[in-house]
Design an enzyme around this catalytic site. Structure first.
Site, PDB file in Angstrom:
ATOM      1  CB  CYS A 165     133.121   7.135   2.778  1.00  0.00           C
ATOM      2  SG  CYS A 165     134.819   7.296   3.823  1.00  0.00           S
ATOM      3  CB  SER A 166     131.247   3.292   4.907  1.00  0.00           C
ATOM      4  OG  SER A 166     129.934   3.814   4.339  1.00  0.00           O
ATOM      5  CB  CYS A 167     136.477   4.798   7.437  1.00  0.00           C
ATOM      6  SG  CYS A 167     137.223   5.950   5.964  1.00  0.00           S
TER       7      CYS A 167
END
Lengths: 210, 219
Positions: A118-120
């Site tokens: 995702c985009s942690c």
């Protein structure tokens, strides 16, 4: 799979987030009005959160952590041992805090942070992630071709430098402690913090002396 | 799920293109979306893992074509409709349906600070003994769950080394489906770049992932 999508989005936007479809803006406004009317969200809290992201959290927080680590060996030791506590010493968090981990760049080791699934991103110390960090290009390539990604940022590393890529697959958040550049020996913590860029703390750049 | 979101190691997405002087938001609605998601996250039935899974379940064409905040917005709507928080009719009209009671928000301006900071700790004290210790050799399981997982495809079946034990953490594979936190020991696992991507890679390069105990077998 959900069969309940209601996609009436237009396709005239590009993929970098620059061109904003006005239809989306209207739909967002409609949802916000509905949630406020239902009592599900407090509009004042909504405004406060937007303001915090725009003005209060951001990479200056991380830069202060890095500058402190560069100038205070005891602080650096605590930061490497228990980053969450050491970061909270500087005052960026209340009772809740993420599980922070600091990884240190050295002449022989370069660290790079990504989230392939995702985009942690370590919001607490860097703010919201830039578009490139969330892009399919970065997320796909950082793990298989980190040296190529670094070249995209103008950073070429020699074969004698080991590249460590940290894929943020859990609720652990990674901050790169970049190398302190030569020629900054006389600078104080505040002046050093001003040199530390967001990109250097993600690991796609080095910090350069003024 | 083996979704398009699981991007690690894929080709064809082109170079990384940083934007100079990038603003925090490219349009005001992006800020409204992120704030709405954080406020809704305080309601029962909403958690970060379910939120991620909702994004993963967007149709692949949308996943690749949407901007980040479009994905957040559409998946928020999907979650809210699926959970019955709102109806499609209400979304269209922008008005609460007749007879539906008005709620009181769990997060108000008085306590908003806790929803600005990143999520609270996901560490749990289970007292369970970890199966692995630093230095152990492990193999990421070759599993393909159809639900949510944080085990990327590119490490499945590969051998790595336990680098660090983070204690027990909430298991996303369970929490995303509202089946409980089911905490398990979380480890940082080091995979040599050559193990993952072949002998052409630099010998010293490596990729580190945080993986739950049930993702790993002894090797």
């Amino acid at each position: 799979m959900s069969g309940e999508h209601h996609h009436d989005h237009d396709h005239d936007h590009d993929h970098g987030g620059q061109d904003i479809p006005s239809a989306t803006a209207l739909r967002v406004k409609a949802l916000e009005s509905l949630l406020v009317e239902k009592g599900l969200i407090d509009p004042a809290a909504l405004d406060a959160i937007v303001d915090a992201y725009e003005t209060k959290i951001g990479p200056r927080n991380g830069a202060r952590v890095v500058a402190r680590a560069w100038t205070d060996p005891a602080y650096k030791a605590r930061l490497m041992q228990d980053a969450s506590s050491a970061i909270s010493e500087i005052g960026f968090t209340g009772s809740e805090r993420p599980h922070m981990i600091v990884v240190e760049n050295t002449p022989g080791t370069h660290n790079l942070v990504v989230c392939t699934l995702c985009s942690c991103y370590p919001w607490l110390v860097l703010g919201l992630p830039p578009v490139w960090y969330k892009s399919t290009a970065y997320r796909s390539r950082a793990v298989i071709d980190p040296r190529g990604v670094l070249n995209d940022f103008g950073l070429t590393l020699g074969d004698d430098v080991a590249v460590r890529v940290w894929d943020s697959t859990a609720e652990t958040r990674y901050l790169v402690l970049p190398e302190r550049p030569e020629g900054t020996e006389g600078m104080d913590e505040e002046a050093l913090a001003a040199l530390v860029t967001r990109d250097s703390m993600v690991g796609v750049a080095k910090v350069v002396a003024p | 799920m083996n979704g398009v979101h699981d991007l690690g190691g894929m080709h064809g997405f082109g170079p990384v293109r940083p934007e100079a002087n990038e603003p925090v938001f490219h349009a005001p609605w992006e800020g409204r979306v992120i704030a709405m998601r954080r406020l809704m996250g305080a309601w029962p039935g909403y958690n970060i893992d379910a939120g991620r899974h909702a994004i993963e379940r967007l149709p692949p064409v949308d996943y690749l074509g949407f901007t980040y905040y479009q994905k957040w917005f559409q998946s928020l709507i999907d979650q809210m409709i699926a959970s019955g928080t709102i109806t499609p009719q209400e979304l269209t009209s922008g008005r609460n349906a007749a007879g539906v009671p008005v709620a009181t928000p769990p997060i108000t301006i008085a306590n908003v600070a806790k929803s600005i900071a990143p999520v609270g700790s996901f560490q749990r004290d289970t007292g369970a003994n970890p199966r692995f210790t630093a230095g152990d050799t492990v193999r990421a399981r070759n599993i393909h769950p159809e639900g949510h997982t944080r085990l990327p495809r590119y490490v499945r079946g590969h051998i790595g080394t336990i680098e660090r034990d983070h204690g027990a953490h909430v298991l996303p594979d369970s929490n995303a489906h509202h089946q409980g936190e089911a905490p398990q020991t979380l480890y940082t696992v080091r995979f040599a770049a050559r193990e993952l991507w072949g002998s052409a890679r630099n010998e010293a390069d490596a990729v580190y992932l945080d993986l739950w105990e049930s993702y790993l077998d002894p090797a």
